[in-house]
Design an enzyme around this catalytic site. Sequence first.
Site, PDB file in Angstrom:
ATOM      1  N   CYS A 112      -2.244   8.623   3.157  1.00 53.67           N
ATOM      2  CA  CYS A 112      -1.875   8.078   1.838  1.00 53.67           C
ATOM      3  C   CYS A 112      -2.965   8.290   0.798  1.00 53.67           C
ATOM      4  CB  CYS A 112      -1.526   6.598   1.957  1.00 53.67           C
ATOM      5  SG  CYS A 112      -2.848   5.571   2.629  1.00 53.67           S
ATOM      6  N   GLU A 145       0.870  -1.178   0.000  1.00 56.17           N
ATOM      7  CA  GLU A 145       0.000   0.000   0.000  1.00 56.17           C
ATOM      8  C   GLU A 145       0.904   1.224   0.000  1.00 56.17           C
ATOM      9  OE1 GLU A 145      -2.837  -0.777  -0.604  1.00 56.17           O
ATOM     10  OE2 GLU A 145      -3.168  -2.757   0.252  1.00 56.17           O
TER      11      GLU A 145
END
Length: 472
Positions: free
Chosen positions: A252, A218
């Site tokens: 993120c 990720e």
Amino acid sequence: MKNDLPDAASLEALLQLQREAHARAPYPSWETRAAHLKALRTMLLENGDALAQALHADFGQRAKAEIVLSELWLAKSEIDSALKHGKRWMKPQRRPTGMWLRPATAKVIPQPLGVVGIVAPWNYPILLAVGPLICALAAGNRALIKMSEFVPRTAELTKQLLERTFAREQVAVVTGDASVGAAFCALPFDHLTFTGSTTVGREVMRAAALNLTPVTLELGGKSPAIIGPDARFDAAVDSIVAGKTLNAGQTCIAPDYVLLPRGTEQAFIERARSRVARLYPDFAHNRDYTTLISERHFDRMRKLADEALAAGAMLHSLTDCTPDAVRKYFPPCVLTNAPAASALMQEEIFGPLLPLVPYDTLDDALRYVNARPRPLALYLFDEARPTIERVLRETVSGGAAVNETLLQIACEGLPFGGVGASGMGAYHGYDGFATFSNMKPVLVQPRFNARALLLPPYGRRFYAVMRLMMKL
């Protein structure tokens, strides 16, 4: 001074401890898995205040309310979902065999992989350590977790709490610097999950490749927010500001830049200023806005802004405050006219700077997005169904949200993951269960079957059957 960081040998011993425990109990019952999940939930609920205090101290300022919402509640919600559905997830899944393999039956059996490695980042260290752990436990695995060295108080407290909650052969936590992280990623896990930067993600994948360890990465990237021609403009700005200011943009999936119709830049800035004033009144003394994690990260934000300004960009602060290096307090700012070649427009910002990129047509906006690495998230604001369908169809991103930011990560039925440069693999909910399981395909042949019709010697009977099979 004594070095108490774990070395490669101690890490390997810890992995071996869990491997041996897995070999003794390779398929935990649902009752065992549920007990682990409930113990984890109890640990989080009973120690939420302490975890929030530790994380606040690591950042310098991070509101307890934000931590409860974005870390503790999301983790609890994920546990609740696993407890509700996990027993069903464990059941074998019937699959079709095709007419020519009947009367055989086919199924997929979810099988625990064994030992899962989890590398958690600093920006949401509780959620991004516990989130993959929930999926790993629901799937019947054991787990080793490497916490970030940039949040030492949170890392140490998490280690203590998990060690009190679980035996080391079930869940163990490792702390330490980048060298420990490198040794951790080089271990031959049955699956490795890493959340962090694309640069480090490449190194993690390289280390895992030596052991053929499957990875879930990720990584983030530059997630665009597109304000379409038929958007509810003020609502779009409000949502983008909310997504960008949470954790001061250190997220993120935060909007990294905004594509908006040319000529609406000033309207965006004015609305964003009024929205920030409403969300964070008396900004200079506001305790709800998060500081940046480190002096280095603060300096990086200032450098990104200064370089863009030197190249012709304009900076529009959304508050009356200026950045404070001592407090690492960096107010949210919008930038216009930033050159495409500037670091601001090339690197993931991961902070409270928000470039505006005007477009003339939706075609231009889509070309802009598609000319760049595929992002972890894409946000579209528009009310026209054809536009929504077109953008979702013609862009590729790890995930997307329409008329909203960030909340796709809170949806229990949606997987979370990247694509291309923003990562690979996914977890959350059933998709996390499947990621951390060997979804083993099994064919069961009954005693009486037609297999003999396809065995040598290949004579007239065989070719007659083959002609029939090829024809139908």
